[in-house]
Motif scaffolding. Structure first.
Motif, PDB file in Angstrom:
ATOM      1  N   SER A 152       1.830  -0.348  13.587  1.00  0.00           N
ATOM      2  CA  SER A 152       1.754  -1.916  13.081  1.00  0.00           C
ATOM      3  C   SER A 152       0.504  -1.259  11.985  1.00  0.00           C
ATOM      4  O   SER A 152       0.120  -1.357  10.548  1.00  0.00           O
ATOM      5  CB  SER A 152       1.668  -3.093  13.112  1.00  0.00           C
ATOM      6  N   LEU A 153      -0.931  -0.605  12.988  1.00  0.00           N
ATOM      7  CA  LEU A 153      -1.457  -0.746  12.027  1.00  0.00           C
ATOM      8  C   LEU A 153      -1.831   0.596  11.700  1.00  0.00           C
ATOM      9  O   LEU A 153      -2.354   0.176  10.228  1.00  0.00           O
ATOM     10  CB  LEU A 153      -2.546  -0.580  13.334  1.00  0.00           C
ATOM     11  N   THR A 154      -1.468   1.761  12.037  1.00  0.00           N
ATOM     12  CA  THR A 154      -1.074   2.977  11.136  1.00  0.00           C
ATOM     13  C   THR A 154      -0.859   2.833   9.619  1.00  0.00           C
ATOM     14  O   THR A 154      -1.486   3.788   9.460  1.00  0.00           O
ATOM     15  CB  THR A 154      -1.548   4.165  12.417  1.00  0.00           C
ATOM     16  N   PRO A 155       0.449   2.087   9.843  1.00  0.00           N
ATOM     17  CA  PRO A 155       0.450   2.071   8.587  1.00  0.00           C
ATOM     18  C   PRO A 155       0.497   1.115   7.995  1.00  0.00           C
ATOM     19  O   PRO A 155       0.288   1.365   6.634  1.00  0.00           O
ATOM     20  CB  PRO A 155       2.632   1.749   8.569  1.00  0.00           C
ATOM     21  N   LEU A 156      -0.624   0.162   8.038  1.00  0.00           N
ATOM     22  CA  LEU A 156      -1.475  -0.562   7.136  1.00  0.00           C
ATOM     23  C   LEU A 156      -2.466   0.216   6.560  1.00  0.00           C
ATOM     24  O   LEU A 156      -3.093   0.218   5.923  1.00  0.00           O
ATOM     25  CB  LEU A 156      -1.956  -1.552   7.849  1.00  0.00           C
ATOM     26  N   SER A 164       4.985   8.005   3.457  1.00  0.00           N
ATOM     27  CA  SER A 164       4.638   6.137   3.167  1.00  0.00           C
ATOM     28  C   SER A 164       6.327   5.200   3.304  1.00  0.00           C
ATOM     29  O   SER A 164       5.662   4.628   3.373  1.00  0.00           O
ATOM     30  CB  SER A 164       4.171   6.416   1.731  1.00  0.00           C
ATOM     31  N   PHE A 165       7.156   6.866   2.367  1.00  0.00           N
ATOM     32  CA  PHE A 165       8.085   6.076   2.318  1.00  0.00           C
ATOM     33  C   PHE A 165       8.427   4.863   4.471  1.00  0.00           C
ATOM     34  O   PHE A 165       9.643   4.633   4.214  1.00  0.00           O
ATOM     35  CB  PHE A 165       9.688   6.606   1.543  1.00  0.00           C
ATOM     36  N   LEU A 166       8.186   6.022   4.668  1.00  0.00           N
ATOM     37  CA  LEU A 166       9.136   6.431   6.671  1.00  0.00           C
ATOM     38  C   LEU A 166       7.906   5.472   6.861  1.00  0.00           C
ATOM     39  O   LEU A 166       8.906   4.759   7.888  1.00  0.00           O
ATOM     40  CB  LEU A 166       8.357   7.529   7.176  1.00  0.00           C
ATOM     41  N   GLU A 167       6.832   4.934   6.652  1.00  0.00           N
ATOM     42  CA  GLU A 167       6.415   3.785   7.399  1.00  0.00           C
ATOM     43  C   GLU A 167       6.559   2.876   6.563  1.00  0.00           C
ATOM     44  O   GLU A 167       6.877   1.860   7.657  1.00  0.00           O
ATOM     45  CB  GLU A 167       4.893   3.933   6.923  1.00  0.00           C
ATOM     46  N   MET A 168       6.767   2.100   5.193  1.00  0.00           N
ATOM     47  CA  MET A 168       7.484   1.124   4.949  1.00  0.00           C
ATOM     48  C   MET A 168       8.619   1.029   6.089  1.00  0.00           C
ATOM     49  O   MET A 168       9.252  -0.042   6.282  1.00  0.00           O
ATOM     50  CB  MET A 168       7.762   1.252   3.972  1.00  0.00           C
ATOM     51  N   CYS A 169       9.703   1.915   5.923  1.00  0.00           N
ATOM     52  CA  CYS A 169      10.963   1.778   7.308  1.00  0.00           C
ATOM     53  C   CYS A 169      10.614   2.051   8.723  1.00  0.00           C
ATOM     54  O   CYS A 169      11.033   0.748   8.897  1.00  0.00           O
ATOM     55  CB  CYS A 169      11.656   3.437   6.942  1.00  0.00           C
ATOM     56  N   TYR A 170       9.220   2.190   8.504  1.00  0.00           N
ATOM     57  CA  TYR A 170       9.176   2.176  10.341  1.00  0.00           C
ATOM     58  C   TYR A 170       8.669   0.751  10.661  1.00  0.00           C
ATOM     59  O   TYR A 170       9.398   0.150  11.985  1.00  0.00           O
ATOM     60  CB  TYR A 170       7.915   3.238  11.065  1.00  0.00           C
ATOM     61  N   ILE A 171       7.719   0.574   9.612  1.00  0.00           N
ATOM     62  CA  ILE A 171       7.500  -1.211  10.027  1.00  0.00           C
ATOM     63  C   ILE A 171       8.693  -2.325   9.610  1.00  0.00           C
ATOM     64  O   ILE A 171       8.134  -2.978  10.851  1.00  0.00           O
ATOM     65  CB  ILE A 171       6.057  -1.389   9.200  1.00  0.00           C
ATOM     66  N   GLY A 181       1.357  -1.038   0.073  1.00  0.00           N
ATOM     67  CA  GLY A 181      -0.132   0.006  -0.052  1.00  0.00           C
ATOM     68  C   GLY A 181       0.150   1.577   0.281  1.00  0.00           C
ATOM     69  O   GLY A 181       0.383   1.934  -0.648  1.00  0.00           O
ATOM     70  N   ASN A 182       1.873   1.429   0.409  1.00  0.00           N
ATOM     71  CA  ASN A 182       2.763   2.480   0.507  1.00  0.00           C
ATOM     72  C   ASN A 182       4.431   2.702  -0.103  1.00  0.00           C
ATOM     73  O   ASN A 182       3.817   3.897  -0.665  1.00  0.00           O
ATOM     74  CB  ASN A 182       3.493   2.271   2.350  1.00  0.00           C
ATOM     75  N   GLY A 183       4.273   1.794  -0.735  1.00  0.00           N
ATOM     76  CA  GLY A 183       5.207   1.390  -1.864  1.00  0.00           C
ATOM     77  C   GLY A 183       4.342   2.010  -3.346  1.00  0.00           C
ATOM     78  O   GLY A 183       4.625   2.653  -3.988  1.00  0.00           O
ATOM     79  N   ALA A 184       2.867   1.834  -3.201  1.00  0.00           N
ATOM     80  CA  ALA A 184       1.506   2.050  -4.116  1.00  0.00           C
ATOM     81  C   ALA A 184       2.002   3.312  -4.464  1.00  0.00           C
ATOM     82  O   ALA A 184       1.776   4.329  -5.583  1.00  0.00           O
ATOM     83  CB  ALA A 184       0.497   0.847  -4.056  1.00  0.00           C
ATOM     84  N   ILE A 185       1.765   4.579  -3.080  1.00  0.00           N
ATOM     85  CA  ILE A 185       1.550   5.837  -2.797  1.00  0.00           C
ATOM     86  C   ILE A 185       2.367   6.219  -2.845  1.00  0.00           C
ATOM     87  O   ILE A 185       2.703   7.398  -4.618  1.00  0.00           O
ATOM     88  CB  ILE A 185       1.035   6.149  -1.217  1.00  0.00           C
ATOM     89  N   PRO A 220      -2.520   4.358   3.571  1.00  0.00           N
ATOM     90  CA  PRO A 220      -2.444   4.636   2.247  1.00  0.00           C
ATOM     91  C   PRO A 220      -4.122   4.323   1.851  1.00  0.00           C
ATOM     92  O   PRO A 220      -4.727   5.329   0.652  1.00  0.00           O
ATOM     93  CB  PRO A 220      -2.099   2.876   1.788  1.00  0.00           C
ATOM     94  N   LEU A 221      -5.301   3.794   3.143  1.00  0.00           N
ATOM     95  CA  LEU A 221      -6.639   3.508   2.686  1.00  0.00           C
ATOM     96  C   LEU A 221      -6.792   4.771   2.464  1.00  0.00           C
ATOM     97  O   LEU A 221      -8.417   5.235   2.110  1.00  0.00           O
ATOM     98  CB  LEU A 221      -7.336   2.437   3.314  1.00  0.00           C
ATOM     99  N   ILE A 222      -7.192   5.632   3.468  1.00  0.00           N
ATOM    100  CA  ILE A 222      -7.513   7.022   4.223  1.00  0.00           C
ATOM    101  C   ILE A 222      -6.496   7.920   3.134  1.00  0.00           C
ATOM    102  O   ILE A 222      -7.744   8.654   2.794  1.00  0.00           O
ATOM    103  CB  ILE A 222      -6.160   7.284   5.891  1.00  0.00           C
TER     104      ILE A 222
END
Length: 314
Positions: free
Chosen positions: A280-284, A67-74, A41-45, A287-289
């Protein structure tokens, strides 16, 4: 007894979520799926912003950064947590534990800096629309985003170094799935109220200063939006800011519960659930939000999907 310099612990045990083997396997599957969906999801953005020239604006540049940060964070927590679900020992070395601590907190701090920057961008776009293109150029936007990353990664080396110098002579069991300051300070052989207080003050300052900056920005935005004569204009402004406000509420709400006082005595189960929620939940769901409420982003993602299908058919 002088405990200074005593450090017999070479590794820690992360209990994660103690339960039966069958439940551990089920959790492994659930979190693996969640992990893959988060990266996708974050990679798509990130790819949508990079490939679609219509999205080469400060707002979407910051969103791609986020979004890139969320990928690193998780990636600071979930891979190790997945390994522990299938592991019998659930150990993590002393060095790896504090490296995880550093990157986990640095990424989280970067998020607390990026969110105010995104709010400031919306403030300029809505409250100063005529000056917005000249003030928030793409170059300035990238420089400010880079400053968020660099500053965040400079916040915690000193506190973490101080904690590593504490004597850890056993036990070495952390009732958590991540190396967190509260459980780590509790395992020290000697009390460290000074370090605990400094961690609390630093976390409180970062959280509250950025939160009130966001609050101030959106208060000014709200005042301007309510003066817009057309209902369509108000809806457009609210829809641009609504997604960001939802993300801010999710992130800061859970963050304030955890890190205002690292050893405040919250039950370990509550600590794990709250940490799991914002890490974990908020990075998931982010992208939907952002994509479901944004026509330009949905159009860019649809375009990428069509291009992918065409390339696969060839």
């Amino acid at each position: 007894m002088n405990m200074s310099g005593v450090n017999t612990v070479t590794e820690f045990i992360l209990l994660s979520f103690p339960c039966s083997r069958e439940v551990q396997v089920l959790l492994f599957v659930l979190f693996s799926v969640s992990y893959i969906l988060t990266l996708m999801g974050n990679g798509a953005i990130v790819f949508a912003v990079k490939l679609d020239h219509r999205l080469h604006t400060p707002m979407y540049t910051l969103l791609a950064n986020f979004s890139f940060l969320e990928m690193c964070y998780i990636n600071t927590t979930v891979p190790n947590m997945l390994r522990n679900f299938l592991s019998e020992t659930k150990t993590i070395s002393f060095t790896a534990c504090f490296l995880q601590f550093y990157f986990f907190f640095s990424m989280g701090t970067t998020e607390t800096f990026l969110l105010p920057l995104m709010a400031f961008d919306r403030y300029l776009a809505i409250c100063r629309p005529l000056h917005y293109p000249t003030i928030m150029s793409r170059r300035l936007c990238m420089n400010l985003a880079g400053l968020c990353w660099v500053t965040a990664f400079l916040c915690y080396p000193v506190p973490i170094y101080c904690i590593t110098q504490l004597p850890f002579c056993g036990p070495n069991t952390i009732d958590h799935f991540v190396c967190d300051p509260g459980p780590l300070l509790a395992l020290s052989c000697i009390p460290a109220p000074g370090i605990e207080l400094s961690c609390s003050i630093l976390s409180s300052f970062i959280i509250f200063s950025t939160f009130f900056f966001i609050l101030g920005s959106y208060t000014l935005v709200l005042r301007v939006v309510l003066r817009v004569p057309s209902a369509a204009g108000r809806r457009k402004a609210f829809s641009t800011c609504g997604s960001h406000l939802v993300v801010v509420s999710l992130f800061y709400g859970t963050l304030m519960v955890m890190y205002i006082s690292p050893t405040s005595g919250n039950p370990s189960g509550i600590q794990k659930i709250v940490t799991l929620f914002y890490s974990s939940l908020t990075p998931l769901v982010n992208p939907l939000i952002y994509s479901l409420r944004n026509k330009d982003m949905k159009a860019a993602l649809t375009k990428i999907q069509k291009c992918t299908k065409i390339s696969q058919s060839e």
